[in-house]
Write a protein that holds these residues in place. Structure first.
Motif, PDB file in Angstrom:
ATOM      1  N   CYS A   1      -3.260  39.914  43.885  1.00 21.99           N
ATOM      2  CA  CYS A   1      -3.753  38.726  44.571  1.00 21.99           C
ATOM      3  C   CYS A   1      -3.703  37.551  43.603  1.00 21.99           C
ATOM      4  N   ALA A   2      -3.537  36.389  44.168  1.00 20.87           N
ATOM      5  CA  ALA A   2      -3.433  35.163  43.395  1.00 20.87           C
ATOM      6  C   ALA A   2      -4.197  34.055  44.089  1.00 20.87           C
ATOM      7  N   ALA A   3      -4.720  33.155  43.291  1.00 17.44           N
ATOM      8  CA  ALA A   3      -5.448  31.994  43.805  1.00 17.44           C
ATOM      9  C   ALA A   3      -4.793  30.734  43.284  1.00 17.44           C
ATOM     10  N   ALA A   4      -4.732  29.729  44.119  1.00 10.37           N
ATOM     11  CA  ALA A   4      -4.131  28.460  43.705  1.00 10.37           C
ATOM     12  C   ALA A   4      -4.784  27.312  44.451  1.00 10.37           C
ATOM     13  N   ILE A   5      -5.031  26.241  43.736  1.00 17.09           N
ATOM     14  CA  ILE A   5      -5.511  25.034  44.400  1.00 17.09           C
ATOM     15  C   ILE A   5      -4.415  24.469  45.301  1.00 17.09           C
ATOM     16  N   SER A   6      -3.187  24.561  44.856  1.00 14.98           N
ATOM     17  CA  SER A   6      -2.066  24.084  45.654  1.00 14.98           C
ATOM     18  C   SER A   6      -1.513  25.224  46.498  1.00 14.98           C
ATOM     19  N   GLY A   7      -1.860  25.214  47.771  1.00 17.84           N
ATOM     20  CA  GLY A   7      -1.308  26.225  48.656  1.00 17.84           C
ATOM     21  C   GLY A   7       0.194  26.080  48.794  1.00 17.84           C
ATOM     22  N   TYR A   8       0.672  24.865  48.719  1.00 18.81           N
ATOM     23  CA  TYR A   8       2.111  24.621  48.809  1.00 18.81           C
ATOM     24  C   TYR A   8       2.860  25.338  47.696  1.00 18.81           C
ATOM     25  N   HIS A   9       2.398  25.170  46.473  1.00 15.66           N
ATOM     26  CA  HIS A   9       3.069  25.810  45.344  1.00 15.66           C
ATOM     27  C   HIS A   9       2.928  27.324  45.387  1.00 15.66           C
ATOM     28  N   LEU A  10       1.798  27.790  45.879  1.00 16.25           N
ATOM     29  CA  LEU A  10       1.607  29.244  45.972  1.00 16.25           C
ATOM     30  C   LEU A  10       2.612  29.839  46.951  1.00 16.25           C
ATOM     31  N   ARG A  11       2.804  29.170  48.070  1.00 19.43           N
ATOM     32  CA  ARG A  11       3.696  29.686  49.104  1.00 19.43           C
ATOM     33  C   ARG A  11       5.161  29.530  48.752  1.00 19.43           C
ATOM     34  N   THR A  12       5.524  28.406  48.148  1.00 22.20           N
ATOM     35  CA  THR A  12       6.950  28.097  47.980  1.00 22.20           C
ATOM     36  C   THR A  12       7.555  28.665  46.699  1.00 22.20           C
ATOM     37  N   VAL A  13       6.782  28.625  45.615  1.00 21.87           N
ATOM     38  CA  VAL A  13       7.342  29.098  44.346  1.00 21.87           C
ATOM     39  C   VAL A  13       6.486  30.160  43.691  1.00 21.87           C
ATOM     40  N   GLY A  14       5.485  30.644  44.391  1.00 24.55           N
ATOM     41  CA  GLY A  14       4.659  31.711  43.845  1.00 24.55           C
ATOM     42  C   GLY A  14       3.853  31.306  42.636  1.00 24.55           C
ATOM     43  N   ARG A  15       3.482  30.038  42.574  1.00 27.05           N
ATOM     44  CA  ARG A  15       2.731  29.555  41.419  1.00 27.05           C
ATOM     45  C   ARG A  15       1.248  29.683  41.682  1.00 27.05           C
ATOM     46  N   GLY A  16       0.654  30.710  41.076  1.00 32.93           N
ATOM     47  CA  GLY A  16      -0.779  30.890  41.202  1.00 32.93           C
ATOM     48  C   GLY A  16      -1.494  30.381  39.966  1.00 32.93           C
ATOM     49  N   ASP A  17      -2.685  29.875  40.161  1.00 32.68           N
ATOM     50  CA  ASP A  17      -3.494  29.435  39.023  1.00 32.68           C
ATOM     51  C   ASP A  17      -4.186  30.622  38.347  1.00 32.68           C
ATOM     52  N   TYR A  18      -4.491  31.616  39.156  1.00 26.38           N
ATOM     53  CA  TYR A  18      -5.153  32.820  38.653  1.00 26.38           C
ATOM     54  C   TYR A  18      -4.551  34.040  39.342  1.00 26.38           C
ATOM     55  N   TRP A  19      -4.505  35.126  38.585  1.00 28.91           N
ATOM     56  CA  TRP A  19      -3.918  36.367  39.078  1.00 28.91           C
ATOM     57  C   TRP A  19      -4.844  37.539  38.764  1.00 28.91           C
ATOM     58  N   GLY A  20      -4.830  38.507  39.669  1.00 25.26           N
ATOM     59  CA  GLY A  20      -5.531  39.751  39.393  1.00 25.26           C
ATOM     60  C   GLY A  20      -4.630  40.692  38.603  1.00 25.26           C
ATOM     61  N   GLN A  21      -5.196  41.827  38.249  1.00 19.17           N
ATOM     62  CA  GLN A  21      -4.471  42.793  37.423  1.00 19.17           C
ATOM     63  C   GLN A  21      -3.568  43.701  38.258  1.00 19.17           C
ATOM     64  N   GLY A  22      -3.765  43.702  39.556  1.00 19.25           N
ATOM     65  CA  GLY A  22      -2.907  44.472  40.442  1.00 19.25           C
ATOM     66  C   GLY A  22      -3.471  45.827  40.813  1.00 19.25           C
ATOM     67  N   THR A  23      -3.011  46.335  41.941  1.00 22.31           N
ATOM     68  CA  THR A  23      -3.368  47.675  42.400  1.00 22.31           C
ATOM     69  C   THR A  23      -2.118  48.304  42.997  1.00 22.31           C
ATOM     70  N   GLN A  24      -1.913  49.581  42.706  1.00 20.14           N
ATOM     71  CA  GLN A  24      -0.677  50.256  43.121  1.00 20.14           C
ATOM     72  C   GLN A  24      -0.818  50.825  44.523  1.00 20.14           C
ATOM     73  N   VAL A  25       0.207  50.591  45.324  1.00 19.60           N
ATOM     74  CA  VAL A  25       0.305  51.191  46.647  1.00 19.60           C
ATOM     75  C   VAL A  25       1.576  52.044  46.671  1.00 19.60           C
ATOM     76  N   THR A  26       1.413  53.317  47.011  1.00 20.04           N
ATOM     77  CA  THR A  26       2.540  54.237  47.105  1.00 20.04           C
ATOM     78  C   THR A  26       2.554  54.870  48.482  1.00 20.04           C
ATOM     79  N   VAL A  27       3.663  54.708  49.176  1.00 18.34           N
ATOM     80  CA  VAL A  27       3.805  55.245  50.524  1.00 18.34           C
ATOM     81  C   VAL A  27       4.853  56.346  50.489  1.00 18.34           C
ATOM     82  N   SER A  28       4.449  57.550  50.824  1.00 20.61           N
ATOM     83  CA  SER A  28       5.361  58.685  50.812  1.00 20.61           C
ATOM     84  C   SER A  28       6.002  58.871  52.181  1.00 20.61           C
ATOM     85  N   SER A  29       7.222  59.354  52.148  1.00 20.96           N
ATOM     86  CA  SER A  29       7.955  59.543  53.418  1.00 20.96           C
ATOM     87  C   SER A  29       7.699  60.919  53.993  1.00 20.96           C
TER      88      SER A  29
END
Length: 123
Positions: free
Chosen positions: A95-123
């Protein structure tokens, strides 16, 4: 300063569901646009779902109709409900947070980022 902590990832069979949560610190959470990104090995990071500070949402075509993003400004959280999961949804989700929603959507520029969580989908 905003700190983001994701949770809710795991291993699930194709067709199953998971709900990711991102808890944010800070008093100004409601002012930030939020996004969920994912990155699989060898692939570029992509924006999966977006929600503006005012609650407007947008989704990648690959997840439309299956994923739902929501936010709770009182609890400082943003969630991603993922249904009908497919093996190709397997990735690290951030997840990412940004004051500029435009930049977050268009170029993926977040002001803050989380450390991430893994999702694995088995077939």
């Amino acid at each position: 300063q905003v700190q983001l902590v994701e949770s809710g990832g795991g291993l699930v069979q194709a067709g199953g569901s998971l709900r990711l949560s991102c808890a944010a610190s800070g008093r100004t959470f409601s002012a930030y646009a939020m996004g969920w990104f994912r990155q699989a090995p060898g692939k570029e990071r992509e924006l999966v779902a977006y929600i503006s500070s005012g609650g407007i949402t947008d989704y990648a075509d690959s997840v439309k109709g299956r994923f739902t993003i929501s936010r709770d400004n009182e609890k400082n959280t943003v969630s991603l409900q993922m249904n009908s999961l497919k093996p190709e949804d397997t990735a690290g989700y951030y997840c990412a947070a940004a004051i500029s929603g435009y930049h977050l959507r268009t170029v993926g520029r977040g002001d803050y980022w989380g450390q991430g969580t893994q999702v694995t989908v088995s077939s």
